[in-house]
Design an enzyme around this catalytic site. Structure first.
Site, PDB file in Angstrom:
ATOM      1  N   HIS A 197       9.777  -7.635  13.930  1.00 19.43           N
ATOM      2  CA  HIS A 197       8.888  -6.549  14.320  1.00 19.43           C
ATOM      3  C   HIS A 197       9.481  -5.196  13.913  1.00 19.43           C
ATOM      4  O   HIS A 197      10.631  -4.901  14.192  1.00 19.43           O
ATOM      5  CB  HIS A 197       8.673  -6.588  15.837  1.00 19.43           C
ATOM      6  N   ASP A 220       4.917  -1.551  -7.766  1.00 17.66           N
ATOM      7  CA  ASP A 220       4.654  -1.789  -9.182  1.00 17.66           C
ATOM      8  C   ASP A 220       5.969  -1.771  -9.961  1.00 17.66           C
ATOM      9  O   ASP A 220       7.031  -1.512  -9.393  1.00 17.66           O
ATOM     10  CB  ASP A 220       3.642  -0.774  -9.715  1.00 17.66           C
ATOM     11  N   HIS A 261       4.133  10.981  -2.961  1.00 15.77           N
ATOM     12  CA  HIS A 261       4.893   9.895  -3.588  1.00 15.77           C
ATOM     13  C   HIS A 261       6.401  10.056  -3.375  1.00 15.77           C
ATOM     14  O   HIS A 261       7.098   9.059  -3.136  1.00 15.77           O
ATOM     15  CB  HIS A 261       4.557   9.828  -5.078  1.00 15.77           C
ATOM     16  N   TYR A 265       1.034   4.129  -9.110  1.00 15.39           N
ATOM     17  CA  TYR A 265       0.960   4.272  -7.655  1.00 15.39           C
ATOM     18  C   TYR A 265       0.457   3.030  -6.924  1.00 15.39           C
ATOM     19  O   TYR A 265      -0.082   3.127  -5.827  1.00 15.39           O
ATOM     20  CB  TYR A 265       0.130   5.499  -7.263  1.00 15.39           C
ATOM     21  N   ALA A 266       0.650   1.859  -7.502  1.00 12.18           N
ATOM     22  CA  ALA A 266       0.293   0.604  -6.832  1.00 12.18           C
ATOM     23  C   ALA A 266       1.493   0.186  -5.986  1.00 12.18           C
ATOM     24  O   ALA A 266       2.233  -0.744  -6.324  1.00 12.18           O
ATOM     25  CB  ALA A 266      -0.085  -0.473  -7.847  1.00 12.18           C
ATOM     26  N   ASN A 267       1.688   0.923  -4.896  1.00 13.46           N
ATOM     27  CA  ASN A 267       2.827   0.719  -4.013  1.00 13.46           C
ATOM     28  C   ASN A 267       2.358   0.880  -2.576  1.00 13.46           C
ATOM     29  O   ASN A 267       1.547   1.766  -2.280  1.00 13.46           O
ATOM     30  CB  ASN A 267       3.910   1.777  -4.274  1.00 13.46           C
TER      31      ASN A 267
END
Length: 129
Positions: free
Chosen positions: A20, A28, A96, A118-120
């Site tokens: 948890h 990316d 970012h 920006y595929a994060n």
């Protein structure tokens, strides 16, 4: 041998160790990976496996109570922005540079082959009860 779910032994084992509040960065190929977190690098070729494939696979196995992404994703990568907004209605958006700072505190980094900007997303693990 597992017959379903995530079959990669390194990723499956790393997921089993999460608790948890732990952070999982799904990123990316261009995202700088900080020193410290355990890294499972799934990148094979540009675009393989995709951010979407990896994220969907992880979400099928994890309880996630929160997610953070870069605000720049909205303009630079509308497909990823739509995916994240659909999966995480309370998605936190930060610059970012801030996401890169936050990623240093992740327990696990899963690098995809995604080659779109920006595929994060930084996931925060929850509990199932």
């Amino acid at each position: 041998m597992k017959k379903a779910g995530i079959l990669n032994r390194h990723l499956s084992g790393a997921l089993a160790e999460l608790g948890h509040g732990d952070g999982v960065l799904v990123c990316d190929v261009g995202m700088p990976i900080p020193d410290g977190p355990r890294v499972v690098d799934l990148a094979f070729r540009a675009g393989v496996p995709s951010f979407t494939e990896v994220l969907e696979g992880l979400l099928a196995e994890l309880v996630v109570e929160g997610a953070t992404a870069a605000a720049e994703v909205r303009d630079a990568n509308p497909a990823a922005a739509g995916l994240l907004a659909g999966r995480f209605p309370a998605l936190a958006l930060v610059p970012h540079e801030r996401l890169k700072e936050l990623s240093a505190g992740a327990r696990l980094v899963v690098r995809t082959g995604e080659a779109r900007p920006y595929a994060n997303v930084l996931l925060r693990c929850g509990v199932f009860f």
